[in-house]
Structures are given as structure tokens and as C-alpha cells.
Write a protein that holds these residues in place. Structure first.
Motif, PDB file in Angstrom:
ATOM      1  N   GLN A   1       0.781  -1.337   0.055  1.00  0.00           N
ATOM      2  CA  GLN A   1       0.004  -0.005   0.057  1.00  0.00           C
ATOM      3  C   GLN A   1       0.907   1.169  -0.030  1.00  0.00           C
ATOM      4  OE1 GLN A   1      -3.340  -0.141   2.665  1.00  0.00           O
ATOM      5  NE2 GLN A   1      -2.818   1.918   3.280  1.00  0.00           N
ATOM      6  N   GLU A   2       1.825   1.285   0.814  1.00  0.00           N
ATOM      7  CA  GLU A   2       2.805   2.587   1.010  1.00  0.00           C
ATOM      8  C   GLU A   2       4.019   2.082   1.678  1.00  0.00           C
ATOM      9  OE1 GLU A   2       1.980   5.572   3.978  1.00  0.00           O
ATOM     10  OE2 GLU A   2      -0.262   4.731   3.495  1.00  0.00           O
ATOM     11  N   LEU A   3       5.016   2.928   1.705  1.00  0.00           N
ATOM     12  CA  LEU A   3       6.297   2.787   2.419  1.00  0.00           C
ATOM     13  C   LEU A   3       6.510   3.794   3.212  1.00  0.00           C
ATOM     14  CD1 LEU A   3       8.632   2.013  -0.805  1.00  0.00           C
ATOM     15  CD2 LEU A   3       7.622   0.346   0.662  1.00  0.00           C
ATOM     16  N   ARG A   4       6.963   3.677   4.478  1.00  0.00           N
ATOM     17  CA  ARG A   4       6.896   4.565   5.600  1.00  0.00           C
ATOM     18  C   ARG A   4       8.389   4.673   6.365  1.00  0.00           C
ATOM     19  NH1 ARG A   4       2.287   7.307   6.820  1.00  0.00           N
ATOM     20  NH2 ARG A   4       3.021   7.547   8.908  1.00  0.00           N
ATOM     21  N   GLY A   5       8.875   5.395   6.803  1.00  0.00           N
ATOM     22  CA  GLY A   5      10.155   5.556   7.957  1.00  0.00           C
ATOM     23  C   GLY A   5       9.416   5.016   8.959  1.00  0.00           C
ATOM     24  N   TYR A   6      10.375   4.043   9.912  1.00  0.00           N
ATOM     25  CA  TYR A   6       9.916   3.220  10.919  1.00  0.00           C
ATOM     26  C   TYR A   6       9.694   4.494  12.102  1.00  0.00           C
ATOM     27  CZ  TYR A   6      10.027   0.693  15.039  1.00  0.00           C
ATOM     28  OH  TYR A   6       9.486   0.095  16.399  1.00  0.00           O
ATOM     29  N   ASP A   7       8.716   4.480  12.802  1.00  0.00           N
ATOM     30  CA  ASP A   7       8.353   5.675  13.758  1.00  0.00           C
ATOM     31  C   ASP A   7       7.809   4.967  15.114  1.00  0.00           C
ATOM     32  OD1 ASP A   7       8.077   8.009  14.820  1.00  0.00           O
ATOM     33  OD2 ASP A   7       6.320   8.426  13.904  1.00  0.00           O
ATOM     34  N   ALA A   8       7.908   5.429  16.049  1.00  0.00           N
ATOM     35  CA  ALA A   8       7.504   4.790  17.637  1.00  0.00           C
ATOM     36  C   ALA A   8       6.286   4.075  17.311  1.00  0.00           C
ATOM     37  CB  ALA A   8       7.345   5.828  18.758  1.00  0.00           C
ATOM     38  N   VAL A   9       6.038   3.076  18.047  1.00  0.00           N
ATOM     39  CA  VAL A   9       4.955   2.311  17.854  1.00  0.00           C
ATOM     40  C   VAL A   9       4.346   2.175  19.394  1.00  0.00           C
ATOM     41  CG1 VAL A   9       5.408   0.833  15.926  1.00  0.00           C
ATOM     42  CG2 VAL A   9       5.979  -0.006  18.184  1.00  0.00           C
ATOM     43  N   THR A  10       3.103   1.784  19.530  1.00  0.00           N
ATOM     44  CA  THR A  10       2.321   1.672  20.976  1.00  0.00           C
ATOM     45  C   THR A  10       2.409   0.180  21.174  1.00  0.00           C
ATOM     46  OG1 THR A  10       1.013   3.586  20.522  1.00  0.00           O
ATOM     47  CG2 THR A  10       0.168   1.950  22.171  1.00  0.00           C
ATOM     48  N   ARG A  11       3.145  -0.404  22.256  1.00  0.00           N
ATOM     49  CA  ARG A  11       3.266  -1.785  22.447  1.00  0.00           C
ATOM     50  C   ARG A  11       2.194  -2.207  23.011  1.00  0.00           C
ATOM     51  NH1 ARG A  11       6.129  -5.412  21.125  1.00  0.00           N
ATOM     52  NH2 ARG A  11       6.878  -6.976  22.952  1.00  0.00           N
ATOM     53  N   ILE A  12       1.871  -3.515  22.645  1.00  0.00           N
ATOM     54  CA  ILE A  12       0.533  -4.088  22.944  1.00  0.00           C
ATOM     55  C   ILE A  12       1.078  -5.361  23.951  1.00  0.00           C
ATOM     56  CG2 ILE A  12      -1.316  -5.753  22.476  1.00  0.00           C
ATOM     57  CD1 ILE A  12      -1.664  -3.020  21.481  1.00  0.00           C
ATOM     58  N   ALA A  13       0.592  -5.247  25.243  1.00  0.00           N
ATOM     59  CA  ALA A  13       1.060  -6.251  26.204  1.00  0.00           C
ATOM     60  C   ALA A  13       0.796  -7.774  25.807  1.00  0.00           C
ATOM     61  CB  ALA A  13       0.068  -6.173  27.543  1.00  0.00           C
ATOM     62  N   ASN A  14       1.628  -8.865  26.266  1.00  0.00           N
ATOM     63  CA  ASN A  14       1.486 -10.076  25.860  1.00  0.00           C
ATOM     64  C   ASN A  14       1.722 -10.619  24.345  1.00  0.00           C
ATOM     65  OD1 ASN A  14       1.396 -10.616  28.821  1.00  0.00           O
ATOM     66  ND2 ASN A  14      -0.845 -10.234  28.490  1.00  0.00           N
ATOM     67  N   ALA A  15       2.027  -9.679  23.349  1.00  0.00           N
ATOM     68  CA  ALA A  15       2.046  -9.850  22.215  1.00  0.00           C
ATOM     69  C   ALA A  15       3.477 -10.546  21.990  1.00  0.00           C
ATOM     70  CB  ALA A  15       2.012  -8.506  21.266  1.00  0.00           C
ATOM     71  N   PRO A  16       3.492 -11.300  20.899  1.00  0.00           N
ATOM     72  CA  PRO A  16       4.863 -11.939  20.536  1.00  0.00           C
ATOM     73  C   PRO A  16       5.949 -11.002  20.049  1.00  0.00           C
ATOM     74  CG  PRO A  16       2.970 -12.767  19.181  1.00  0.00           C
ATOM     75  CD  PRO A  16       2.419 -11.744  19.881  1.00  0.00           C
ATOM     76  N   ASP A  17       7.130 -11.300  20.462  1.00  0.00           N
ATOM     77  CA  ASP A  17       8.136 -10.419  20.367  1.00  0.00           C
ATOM     78  C   ASP A  17       8.060  -9.733  18.870  1.00  0.00           C
ATOM     79  OD1 ASP A  17       9.177 -10.547  22.720  1.00  0.00           O
ATOM     80  OD2 ASP A  17      10.753 -11.976  22.317  1.00  0.00           O
TER      81      ASP A  17
END
Length: 173
Positions: A45-61
Motif C-alpha cells: 500500500q505504501e512505504l513509511r519510515g520507522y516511527d514509534a509504536v504503541t506496544r501491546i501487552a503479551n504480544a509476541p516479540d
């Protein structure tokens, strides 16, 4: 932040109309470590630079978290972690490839994006059978272009795999 949206002008659609889908494959190439991979451009769909993400508890690494992309909550998957290729580093070359798979939007973190290439059927070789050592279910095959070898990933199959659980969950909601 780098925000390159893929051009969806008629130029992108022209090759598909003039050539059978089975004879050519247009892929976006990207790097993970020392290896170069390719995925079908029609899924991007598109390309983006890496930016901060909101972490989800108990999600795989490998699921780094989620981002809000113009009102859509998008899970972000780090492919270096998913493919067990060592600890990721995030720099100015790190790219998030935003995919649209079965109507679901997913972000895929890669070390860098190289280019877009078209492979003919003769340039795509089947993935070698490696027994239980390597799971080749998620590979289309190996693409060869001059001295380059690309690992062609079946991104639909990978993202809809049971362990990822991203696409089925969306389909049942």
C-alpha cells in the motif's frame, strides 16, 4: 519521518494488463541482514519510515505494536525478529512496508527497501526442499537477476498463517 506513498497511477497497472500474471511477477525488494527478499508489489500500500509504536501487552516479540495510520490501527511486525535474523537496529534506512492483505492493513519492518523489479517465470526457481530444518511454506521461490538472488516471500500465506493470526482474526470479526 519518511513517508513515501506508492504511486498508483495507470503506469503501475499497465504491465499487468499487457502481460499474463503467471509470466511476470513485479516485486518490491528489501533487505533483512545480508539477504535480499521480494514481495508482490500488488500487496504494498505504501512505504513509511520507522516511527514509534504503541506496544501491546503479551504480544509476541515480533509484533512491535500498533500505529494509527490515518485513522486505521495497524499492527507492526518486525521481520528480522520474525525470521530470527538477530537483533534489529532502527536507523534512517529502516522502512515499514504497509501491506494490504485480504482487506487487512499490516505494517512490516525491514532493514531497507532496495527497488522494484519485474521477474519472468524463467527467473523464478522453486524453493529447495530443506525438510524440517527450514519452513518453505511461506516462499514462492528464489528469484535470480544477474548476480542477485532474491528470496520471494508469499506474504499472503505468511501473514495469514496460524501463528501470525492477523488475517483470520480480521475475517471473523
Amino acid at each position: 519521518m519518511l513517508n513515501n506513498t506508492r504511486d498508483t497511477s495507470p503506469r503501475s497497472a499497465a504491465p499487468a494488463a499487457s502481460a499474463p500474471v503467471t509470466s511476470r511477477l513485479e516485486v518490491v525488494t528489501f533487505k533483512l541482514g545480508d539477504e535480499e527478499y521480494g514481495i508482490d508489489i500488488q500487496k504494498v500500500q505504501e512505504l513509511r519510515g520507522y516511527d514509534a509504536v504503541t506496544r501491546i501487552a503479551n504480544a509476541p516479540d515480533y509484533i512491535k505494536g500498533v500505529v494509527n495510520l490515518r485513522g486505521i490501527i495497524v499492527p507492526i511486525i518486525d521481520m528480522r525478529i520474525k525470521f530470527e535474523l538477530g537483533a534489529p537496529t532502527y536507523d534512517q534506512f529502516t522502512v515499514v512496508i504497509v501491506l494490504n492483505i485480504s482487506g487487512r492493513v499490516v505494517g512490516m519492518v525491514v532493514d531497507s527497501v532496495s527497488d522494484v523489479i519485474t521477474l519472468t517465470a524463467e527467473q523464478i526457481k522453486p524453493a529447495p526442499e530443506m525438510g524440517s530444518v527450514l519452513d518453505t511454506d511461506y516462499l514462492i521461490g528464489l528469484g535470480t537477476l544477474d548476480e542477485r538472488m532474491l528470496i520471494l516471500v508469499d506474504i499472503d500465506r505468511l501473514m495469514s498463517s496460524e501463528e501470525m493470526g492477523l488475517i483470520e482474526a480480521a475475517a471473523t470479526v
